[in-house]
Motif scaffolding. Structure first.
Motif, PDB file in Angstrom:
ATOM      1  N   GLU A 151       0.791  -1.229   0.000  1.00  0.00           N
ATOM      2  CA  GLU A 151       0.000   0.000   0.000  1.00  0.00           C
ATOM      3  C   GLU A 151       0.828   1.287   0.000  1.00  0.00           C
ATOM      4  N   VAL A 152       2.142   1.189   0.223  1.00  0.00           N
ATOM      5  CA  VAL A 152       3.004   2.372   0.309  1.00  0.00           C
ATOM      6  C   VAL A 152       4.014   2.342  -0.828  1.00  0.00           C
ATOM      7  N   ARG A 153       4.301   3.510  -1.393  1.00  0.00           N
ATOM      8  CA  ARG A 153       5.289   3.583  -2.463  1.00  0.00           C
ATOM      9  C   ARG A 153       6.657   3.114  -1.976  1.00  0.00           C
ATOM     10  N   PRO A 154       7.413   2.440  -2.835  1.00  0.00           N
ATOM     11  CA  PRO A 154       8.691   1.849  -2.410  1.00  0.00           C
ATOM     12  C   PRO A 154       9.643   2.824  -1.741  1.00  0.00           C
ATOM     13  N   ARG A 155       9.717   4.059  -2.243  1.00  0.00           N
ATOM     14  CA  ARG A 155      10.665   5.016  -1.670  1.00  0.00           C
ATOM     15  C   ARG A 155      10.313   5.409  -0.241  1.00  0.00           C
ATOM     16  N   ALA A 156       9.064   5.244   0.125  1.00  0.00           N
ATOM     17  CA  ALA A 156       8.627   5.601   1.478  1.00  0.00           C
ATOM     18  C   ALA A 156       8.533   4.388   2.396  1.00  0.00           C
ATOM     19  N   LEU A 157       8.920   3.199   1.897  1.00  0.00           N
ATOM     20  CA  LEU A 157       8.688   1.973   2.649  1.00  0.00           C
ATOM     21  C   LEU A 157       9.524   1.900   3.919  1.00  0.00           C
ATOM     22  N   VAL A 158      10.808   2.245   3.840  1.00  0.00           N
ATOM     23  CA  VAL A 158      11.657   2.171   5.030  1.00  0.00           C
ATOM     24  C   VAL A 158      11.116   3.079   6.130  1.00  0.00           C
ATOM     25  N   THR A 159      10.697   4.285   5.743  1.00  0.00           N
ATOM     26  CA  THR A 159      10.148   5.220   6.729  1.00  0.00           C
ATOM     27  C   THR A 159       8.851   4.686   7.333  1.00  0.00           C
ATOM     28  N   ALA A 160       7.980   4.120   6.491  1.00  0.00           N
ATOM     29  CA  ALA A 160       6.703   3.599   6.981  1.00  0.00           C
ATOM     30  C   ALA A 160       6.909   2.436   7.938  1.00  0.00           C
TER      31      ALA A 160
END
Length: 426
Positions: A151-160
């Motif tokens: 559900e989250v874009r790959p570039r934001a995955l680590v942060t999420a």
């Protein structure tokens, strides 16, 4: 960091005329992202508060049932062991019935058991209830990371994922601090009951806030399909290294925080239970280090971030050997910061590496992670019984050396692969 070094898919952007597959996924500042982040944050709070609700209370449980630290530690090891055993089957259910459904059901069962724990008539009954609670919580970790990967874009995955891990740290901290002060006045049974009520509130808010999944595709529950997916993940050297790293980091953490209560209630510190519980406020450091793991990877790369996390953890272990409270606290701060950063980096790398069967890939990581917790709790307590705090620190140092060794091997493997595969022209 290149896709090759992370294991991420390189399909996106291959053809400019085709829209990127993640265009409609959530991103920081976009619709639903804050609700999703807060919902999973609360799920993380409930998970760790319940999972480790007895850890800060082990000296009181030992006194109540007349058992040693190594026996009382099973109230922690049983919960984490139950989670490790059931996380893979629960991930398979999430592939079929959906991430949100499984997470909701898992929390519902776990909080129900949490309300029964205060009434355990014996240590054996308490251990059994904790094992059931851990098995129920198994539906959370792998399903949550798989939900985020979808559900989250790959570039934001680590942060999420870092925010979810930050919820774990807040849950672990608040659970231990609350139980410490409540137990000092009313005993450990009332303390774990309060945690059960807190978890009920988190579970209700989680279900109300979490957005319905938009990118989930139901999979198969056939054992043959599941077994094939698991074999494929276990045949991936990068995933296996990440699983081992997660287990070793958690071995350190589980051992240290299972035993530290005994150390601080004994001479030369002789602290009361409420103050010992407040020591766990250092989890706030883990909240920060986990939530900033994405920036750390951006600056140092995944392996560089793991080296830094391991070094920070090892430094904390050595400082904690001192017999002065400020040095012990500084050691705990560094151990906590290093652990949560390393865990966030490794778990997010698993989600990026696995392009299929993400729930199973995350489940295998979580299984290894909580096996590490059970091992650390049990072996750390045994080492403390035989060699004092130095014995527990020795177990932790060996685990950190394992993290460094595996990361070095991964670095060498990446260099060999880079020499064999020519860089594609763009």
């Amino acid at each position: 960091m290149s896709p090759a070094s992370t294991g991420a898919s390189t399909v996106v952007g291959a053809a400019s005329s085709v829209p990127a597959v993640d265009d409609s996924r959530m991103t920081p500042g976009g619709p639903g992202y804050r609700r999703m982040s807060f919902a999973l944050f609360l799920a993380g709070v409930a998970t760790f508060a319940l999972l480790y609700s007895t850890q800060a209370l082990l000296p009181l449980i030992s006194g109540d049932f007349g058992v040693a630290a190594s026996e009382a530690s099973w109230t922690v090891a049983a919960a984490t062991g139950g989670l490790a055993l059931f996380v893979l089957p629960m991930s398979a259910l999430s592939e079929r019935y959906g991430r949100r459904t499984v997470m909701t059901a898992s929390l519902a069962v776990a909080v129900t058991v949490g309300l029964l724990v205060p009434f355990a008539p014996s240590l054996g009954a308490l251990v059994v209830l904790r094992a059931v609670q851990g098995a129920a919580l198994a539906g959370l970790p792998a399903s949550a990371t798989a939900y985020l990967a979808e559900e989250v874009r790959p570039r934001a995955l680590v942060t999420a994922i870092g925010l979810f891990v930050a919820g774990n740290s807040v849950g672990g901290m608040s659970g231990r601090v609350i139980t410490g002060w409540v137990a000092q006045e009313w005993g450990w049974r009332v303390a774990v009951g309060v945690i059960g009520v807190l978890a009920v509130g988190c579970a209700i808010a989680f279900r109300l806030l979490l957005p319905a999944p938009q990118h989930f595709t139901a999979g198969s529950l056939r054992p043959r399909v599941l077994a094939r997916t698991v074999r494929e993940h276990l045949a991936n050297p990068l995933l296996c290294r990440l699983y081992a790293i997660g287990a070793l980091f958690m071995t350190v953490f589980g051992g240290v925080y299972t035993v530290v209560g005994y150390r601080l209630t004994e001479a030369p510190f002789s602290l009361p239970q409420g103050i010992v519980g407040s020591i766990f406020l250092v989890y706030l450091v883990g909240t920060v280090s986990a939530s900033t793991a994405g920036r750390l990877v951006g600056r140092l790369g995944r392996r560089g971030a793991l080296y830094l996390a391991a070094g920070t953890t090892a430094t904390g272990l050595l400082l904690s050997l001192a017999d002065t409270l400020p040095m012990v606290l500084l050691g705990l701060v560094l151990i906590t910061a290093g652990f949560f950063a390393g865990h966030a980096v490794a778990s997010s790398a698993v989600s990026r590496t696995a392009t299929t069967g993400r729930a199973q890939a995350s489940a295998l990581y979580q299984s290894a992670y909580y096996i590490g917790s059970s091992t650390g709790s049990t072996v750390g307590a045994m080492a403390f019984h035989s060699g004092g705090w130095a014995g527990t620190v020795g177990v932790g140092v060996l685990a950190v050396l394992g993290v460094v060794t595996i990361t070095v091997l991964g670095t060498r493997a990446a260099r060999v692969a880079a020499r064999r595969v020519p860089v594609a022209a763009h």
